[in-house]
Scaffold this active site. Structure first.
Site: not given
Length: 242
Positions: A7-8, A34, A36, A49, A106, A108, A226
């Site tokens: 995640h990120r 993942e 953003d 993000h 993703e 945003k 994470d």
């Protein structure tokens, strides 16, 4: 077995959405990332993000009001002496050509609808020939539908944080190959139902040991976490079983 998406990037140990976090996730053994994306004032797709740069960088202001040149001057690793810029999506996709990671991008665009974002992201994915390794997700489901219409060959997945009845039916209605629900909003039965109906399930954000065990036991498609190192350590307990 369940895939692990960082995640990120490996954000438990590195500055989120930086190349360091992405490289560390790959080295840790994650299956995917993942990240953003937003658009700068001059329409560059950048990996960050928040709509504002304030929380994660040394700068301030909205991404949409800053040029790419301006945004690159900020330190996206502000807790460290090692300066690191906000990556462009181009930078990430170029690097992905050196590995086999899957990448969930993703969009945003829930707060600011960023005109042309879908086309720009898809154009880059096509340019770097990564169509089969990209998933496009968003809380803006109109954007998911538009992405599918532009590029039906790229997998899409709606993000949501409420309880949806038979979410696989909704996913199929918008031609999405997966769903990305908030972990707390989805039960084991719904996860199993979606997978049985050919819809991948990738809950976010899975950081607790107990939640990882729960999802591995039912062979959830993927988890978004994470901490890919911890996730892999727990996953290995299941892979070693006869």
């Amino acid at each position: 077995m369940t895939q692990i998406f960082a995640h990120r990037g490996y954000s438990a140990a590195y500055a989120e959405n930086t190349m360091s976090a992405f490289i560390a996730a790959e080295k840790a053994g994650a299956d995917g990332l993942e990240l953003d994306v937003q658009l700068t004032k001059d329409d560059e797709v950048v990996v960050i993000h928040d709509e504002k740069v304030d929380r994660t960088t040394s700068g301030n202001g909205f991404v949409k009001n800053l040029t790419f040149k301006e945004i690159r001057k900020f330190n996206a690793n502000k807790k460290s002496v090692n300066k690191e810029p906000i990556p462009s999506l181009i930078e990430v996709l170029e690097w992905m050509q050196t590995n086999q990671l899957i990448c969930n991008i993703e969009l945003k665009n829930g707060l600011f609808p960023y005109e042309g974002m879908e086309e720009k992201v898809i154009q880059l994915v096509r340019k770097y020939e990564l169509l089969d390794r990209i998933i496009i997700s968003s809380f803006n489901h109109y954007s998911i539908v538009l992405s599918y219409r532009i590029a039906p060959e790229i997998a899409t997945a709606p993000l949501y944080n409420e309880r949806i009845y038979m979410p696989w039916v909704y996913a199929q209605s918008i031609r999405a190959k997966g769903i990305h629900p908030k972990l707390a909003s989805i039960s084991d039965e719904i996860i199993k139902g979606a997978i049985e109906n050919g819809v991948a399930v990738r809950p976010y954000t899975v950081n607790k040991d107990a939640d990882m065990h729960r999802l591995y036991k039912i062979n959830c498609t993927s988890i978004i976490t994470d901490d890919p190192v911890k996730a892999l350590k727990i996953k290995n307990q299941y892979e070693k079983r006869p």
